[in-house]
Design a protein around this motif. Structure first.
Motif, PDB file in Angstrom:
ATOM      1  N   LEU A  68       0.829  -1.201   0.000  1.00 51.74           N
ATOM      2  CA  LEU A  68       0.000   0.000   0.000  1.00 51.74           C
ATOM      3  C   LEU A  68       0.865   1.253   0.000  1.00 51.74           C
ATOM      4  O   LEU A  68       1.893   1.312   0.668  1.00 51.74           O
ATOM      5  CB  LEU A  68      -0.910   0.033   1.232  1.00 51.74           C
ATOM      6  N   GLN A  72      -2.765   5.559  -0.047  1.00 42.23           N
ATOM      7  CA  GLN A  72      -3.792   4.544   0.203  1.00 42.23           C
ATOM      8  C   GLN A  72      -4.011   4.361   1.700  1.00 42.23           C
ATOM      9  O   GLN A  72      -5.146   4.265   2.159  1.00 42.23           O
ATOM     10  CB  GLN A  72      -3.404   3.208  -0.437  1.00 42.23           C
ATOM     11  N   LEU A 144      -7.701   0.065  -4.102  1.00 39.71           N
ATOM     12  CA  LEU A 144      -6.631  -0.823  -4.527  1.00 39.71           C
ATOM     13  C   LEU A 144      -6.490  -0.840  -6.048  1.00 39.71           C
ATOM     14  O   LEU A 144      -7.468  -0.712  -6.775  1.00 39.71           O
ATOM     15  CB  LEU A 144      -6.890  -2.245  -4.028  1.00 39.71           C
TER      16      LEU A 144
END
Length: 170
Positions: A68, A72, A144
């Motif tokens: 990540l 994010q 994502l």
């Protein structure tokens, strides 16, 4: 404390811990050891928690293997903060419903109607919590990349395969 209530309480506490910890450095990085990878899913003894391998509580627990970005992590933290009041209210409703059910179950006389009514109230709160978890999961999944989603599906499949296999056989 009954088992369901304890699991719900742990789930909510874990959701807030995830929201707070998503952006923090890994423990292994803090210790100077960056070669160890984390278990793909965290939870009760690494087995996942309420809601399955995706996590405990309302936010999915995402493995470090997804890589990540800081952006994010910040967005996931914001999702947790946005829904915090809603999740606290759900937890309060759950605690109240479970307390009433426990009182009905342990009363001096058995009142089947009250037990059924209180059981239905617990089920309604549990359903509302499941919907809230699903909504939070959907919001996080939108953040994502396609590669991260693919990797997550692979890790989830591996986790489920390990969970389904008899103990001692991997």
């Amino acid at each position: 404390m009954n088992k369901t209530f304890r699991n719900v309480a742990l789930a909510v506490v874990a959701a807030f811990a995830v929201a707070a910890a998503v952006g923090s450095p890994s423990v292994s990085a803090q210790n100077g050891n960056t070669n160890q990878s984390a278990p793909p899913f965290m939870g009760h003894g690494g087995r996942g928690g309420p809601g399955g391998p995706m996590g405990m509580g309302m936010l999915p627990m995402l493995p470090r293997e997804l890589g990540l970005t800081d952006a994010q992590r910040d967005q996931i933290r914001a999702i947790g903060q946005t829904h915090s009041d809603e999740w606290k209210a759900l937890m309060t409703r759950s605690r109240t419903a479970h307390t009433a059910l426990d009182a009905a179950i342990t009363a001096d006389t058995v009142d089947e109607g009250t037990i059924r009514q209180d059981s239905a109230a617990v089920a309604a709160v549990d359903a509302d919590m499941a919907v809230a978890r699903a909504q939070a999961h959907a919001e996080v999944m939108q953040l994502l990349t396609a590669d991260q989603k693919t990797k997550l599906k692979e890790l989830r499949a591996q986790f489920n395969a390990r969970r389904q296999s008899p103990r001692g056989q991997q």
